[in-house]
Design a protein around this motif. Structure first.
Motif, PDB file in Angstrom:
ATOM      1  N   ASP A 281      46.570 -42.732 -22.163  1.00  0.00           N
ATOM      2  CA  ASP A 281      47.869 -42.122 -21.858  1.00  0.00           C
ATOM      3  C   ASP A 281      49.004 -43.137 -21.723  1.00  0.00           C
ATOM      4  O   ASP A 281      50.050 -42.814 -21.156  1.00  0.00           O
ATOM      5  N   VAL A 282      48.815 -44.343 -22.222  1.00  0.00           N
ATOM      6  CA  VAL A 282      49.892 -45.328 -22.147  1.00  0.00           C
ATOM      7  C   VAL A 282      49.812 -46.245 -23.363  1.00  0.00           C
ATOM      8  O   VAL A 282      48.742 -46.460 -23.942  1.00  0.00           O
ATOM      9  N   GLY A 283      50.971 -46.760 -23.772  1.00  0.00           N
ATOM     10  CA  GLY A 283      51.006 -47.747 -24.845  1.00  0.00           C
ATOM     11  C   GLY A 283      50.466 -47.220 -26.154  1.00  0.00           C
ATOM     12  O   GLY A 283      50.856 -46.153 -26.629  1.00  0.00           O
ATOM     13  N   LEU A 284      49.525 -47.973 -26.732  1.00  0.00           N
ATOM     14  CA  LEU A 284      48.978 -47.639 -28.052  1.00  0.00           C
ATOM     15  C   LEU A 284      47.620 -46.954 -27.967  1.00  0.00           C
ATOM     16  O   LEU A 284      46.986 -46.737 -28.991  1.00  0.00           O
ATOM     17  N   SER A 285      47.185 -46.606 -26.757  1.00  0.00           N
ATOM     18  CA  SER A 285      45.947 -45.845 -26.611  1.00  0.00           C
ATOM     19  C   SER A 285      46.243 -44.348 -26.710  1.00  0.00           C
ATOM     20  O   SER A 285      47.401 -43.929 -26.779  1.00  0.00           O
ATOM     21  N   THR A 286      45.185 -43.546 -26.715  1.00  0.00           N
ATOM     22  CA  THR A 286      45.319 -42.100 -26.909  1.00  0.00           C
ATOM     23  C   THR A 286      46.221 -41.466 -25.856  1.00  0.00           C
ATOM     24  O   THR A 286      46.126 -41.760 -24.665  1.00  0.00           O
ATOM     25  N   ARG A 287      47.099 -40.585 -26.325  1.00  0.00           N
ATOM     26  CA  ARG A 287      47.948 -39.785 -25.450  1.00  0.00           C
ATOM     27  C   ARG A 287      47.328 -38.403 -25.312  1.00  0.00           C
ATOM     28  O   ARG A 287      47.020 -37.754 -26.305  1.00  0.00           O
ATOM     29  N   LEU A 288      47.180 -37.976 -24.085  1.00  0.00           N
ATOM     30  CA  LEU A 288      46.481 -36.718 -23.808  1.00  0.00           C
ATOM     31  C   LEU A 288      47.439 -35.536 -23.861  1.00  0.00           C
ATOM     32  O   LEU A 288      47.602 -34.779 -22.881  1.00  0.00           O
ATOM     33  N   ASP A 289      48.084 -35.360 -25.002  1.00  0.00           N
ATOM     34  CA  ASP A 289      49.021 -34.252 -25.174  1.00  0.00           C
ATOM     35  C   ASP A 289      48.310 -32.918 -24.952  1.00  0.00           C
ATOM     36  O   ASP A 289      47.163 -32.730 -25.358  1.00  0.00           O
ATOM     37  N   GLY A 290      49.012 -32.001 -24.282  1.00  0.00           N
ATOM     38  CA  GLY A 290      48.456 -30.678 -24.068  1.00  0.00           C
ATOM     39  C   GLY A 290      47.617 -30.544 -22.818  1.00  0.00           C
ATOM     40  O   GLY A 290      47.160 -29.442 -22.500  1.00  0.00           O
ATOM     41  N   THR A 291      47.412 -31.641 -22.084  1.00  0.00           N
ATOM     42  CA  THR A 291      46.674 -31.567 -20.824  1.00  0.00           C
ATOM     43  C   THR A 291      47.666 -31.511 -19.662  1.00  0.00           C
ATOM     44  O   THR A 291      48.847 -31.813 -19.829  1.00  0.00           O
ATOM     45  N   PRO A 292      47.233 -31.110 -18.462  1.00  0.00           N
ATOM     46  CA  PRO A 292      48.170 -30.911 -17.352  1.00  0.00           C
ATOM     47  C   PRO A 292      48.991 -32.159 -17.043  1.00  0.00           C
ATOM     48  O   PRO A 292      48.469 -33.271 -16.961  1.00  0.00           O
ATOM     49  N   ALA A 293      50.306 -31.966 -16.897  1.00  0.00           N
ATOM     50  CA  ALA A 293      51.224 -33.052 -16.540  1.00  0.00           C
ATOM     51  C   ALA A 293      52.227 -32.496 -15.537  1.00  0.00           C
ATOM     52  O   ALA A 293      53.408 -32.318 -15.838  1.00  0.00           O
ATOM     53  N   LEU A 294      51.754 -32.226 -14.333  1.00  0.00           N
ATOM     54  CA  LEU A 294      52.574 -31.587 -13.314  1.00  0.00           C
ATOM     55  C   LEU A 294      53.616 -32.543 -12.754  1.00  0.00           C
ATOM     56  O   LEU A 294      53.431 -33.763 -12.728  1.00  0.00           O
ATOM     57  N   HIS A 295      54.734 -31.964 -12.265  1.00  0.00           N
ATOM     58  CA  HIS A 295      55.761 -32.794 -11.645  1.00  0.00           C
ATOM     59  C   HIS A 295      55.196 -33.424 -10.370  1.00  0.00           C
ATOM     60  O   HIS A 295      54.454 -32.773  -9.608  1.00  0.00           O
ATOM     61  N   PRO A 296      55.513 -34.711 -10.106  1.00  0.00           N
ATOM     62  CA  PRO A 296      54.973 -35.383  -8.922  1.00  0.00           C
ATOM     63  C   PRO A 296      55.230 -34.656  -7.614  1.00  0.00           C
ATOM     64  O   PRO A 296      54.366 -34.677  -6.714  1.00  0.00           O
ATOM     65  N   LEU A 297      56.391 -34.017  -7.460  1.00  0.00           N
ATOM     66  CA  LEU A 297      56.666 -33.289  -6.225  1.00  0.00           C
ATOM     67  C   LEU A 297      55.661 -32.161  -6.015  1.00  0.00           C
ATOM     68  O   LEU A 297      55.209 -31.918  -4.888  1.00  0.00           O
ATOM     69  N   TRP A 298      55.314 -31.469  -7.078  1.00  0.00           N
ATOM     70  CA  TRP A 298      54.352 -30.382  -6.993  1.00  0.00           C
ATOM     71  C   TRP A 298      52.982 -30.944  -6.606  1.00  0.00           C
ATOM     72  O   TRP A 298      52.295 -30.385  -5.731  1.00  0.00           O
ATOM     73  N   VAL A 299      52.594 -32.053  -7.234  1.00  0.00           N
ATOM     74  CA  VAL A 299      51.296 -32.656  -6.947  1.00  0.00           C
ATOM     75  C   VAL A 299      51.238 -33.152  -5.506  1.00  0.00           C
ATOM     76  O   VAL A 299      50.249 -32.937  -4.792  1.00  0.00           O
TER      77      VAL A 299
END
Length: 309
Positions: free
Chosen positions: A59-77
């Motif tokens: 999920d960072v740089g040139l490694s795999t990006r986990l598009d389509g998986t949960p990415a909740l706003h930090p306040l909610w988390v």
């Protein structure tokens, strides 16, 4: 482009040094790419005879990006965590630790000195506790046990962590935002070139800007509440390096972490915030090299470097 496919993700990695030398695995922090490891540190490790492996976490740089998986706003988390409500995770810190071990497997490495910065230090804790036979030594830099009651980030950084960002920022917006974050976490010093933060931000944005991945990584950090117990299982020789003026993960975190790991040593670097700044780098490098070599405790005054029981 050197990548390995492990645990259903592709990890981009780079190596330097003697391929027959002892391996140092460098694990970087939240939403931060492998290029954040300073070149002088890499050079010092190579000169000392080590094989240095660094990589982009999932999920960072040139490694795999986990598009389509949960990415909740930090306040909610954060709210859900405080209320002890379950929330969806794309992956855990232990998953990220398993990535690192699988990378070592792919490279044919049986044991490594594991060095982690910030979130990378948390991942390294999981490696050292969960795969003890694979870890020659452990070094955490500006990291935390995640135990309750530790001092929070500065108010300015807390506000920045929970800010709402444009969904698709322009390159200029992304660079400006990255510079602003670096300025908040970095140690102000004359040794740093005035353009250094701008160059660092531009390089990171142009190489692989992906802030949504940082949200998923932050959720994994917040959800990782069991590390205080996990730390009791670490048997590798451990060095905890922490900045005296860290505004993101204050010094109390490093002191707590060193107390919780049996026999750990604590190196407090006075001219260090939440970055590996030029003024701090010689002391960090010297302490790390001493630790890797299994020599005497890291050099410094009795206050800035001490064994913690």
């Amino acid at each position: 482009m050197p990548t390995v496919h492990v645990n259903d993700v592709d990890l981009y990695y780079e190596e330097a040094g003697d391929p027959r030398g002892p391996v140092v695995l460098l694990v970087m922090g939240l939403a931060t790419q492998l290029i954040a490891w300073p070149d002088p540190l890499i050079a010092a490790l190579v000169d000392a005879g080590y094989r240095v492996v660094r990589y982009d976490n999932r999920d960072v740089g040139l490694s795999t990006r986990l598009d389509g998986t949960p990415a909740l706003h930090p306040l909610w988390v954060l709210g859900a965590s405080r209320l002890r409500m379950p929330f969806p995770l794309a992956y855990t810190l232990r998953d990220m630790a398993a990535d690192a071990v699988a990378l070592l497997d792919a490279l044919g490495v049986e044991r490594a000195h594991v060095v982690g910065a910030s979130m990378g230090g948390m991942i390294a804790q999981h490696i050292a506790a969960g795969w003890r036979e694979r870890v020659e030594s452990l070094t955490t830099i500006m990291s935390s046990s995640g135990a309750p009651g530790l001092p929070p980030p500065s108010p300015a950084l807390m506000r920045r962590l929970v800010m709402r960002w444009p969904a698709t920022p322009s390159r200029d917006e992304a660079v400006a935002a990255t510079i602003a974050t670096l300025a908040l976490i970095s140690h102000p010093e004359a040794a740093r070139d005035v353009e250094a933060l701008a160059l660092q931000a531009t390089r990171a944005v142009d190489r692989g800007h992906y802030p949504v991945g940082g949200r998923r990584q932050l959720a994994a950090i917040i959800a990782d509440t069991g590390r205080p117990v996990l730390l009791t299982h670490i048997v590798a020789p451990t060095l905890v390096i922490h900045g005296a003026v860290d505004p993101l993960i204050p010094l109390g975190h490093g002191e707590d972490l060193a107390r919780r790991i049996e026999g750990a040593k604590l190196l407090i670097v006075q001219a260090m915030a939440h970055d590996l700044a030029p003024a701090a780098l010689p002391e960090v490098t010297s302490g790390l090299l001493d630790h890797l070599a299994g020599s005497a405790p890291a050099t410094g005054s009795p206050i800035s470097a001490r064994a913690v029981r």
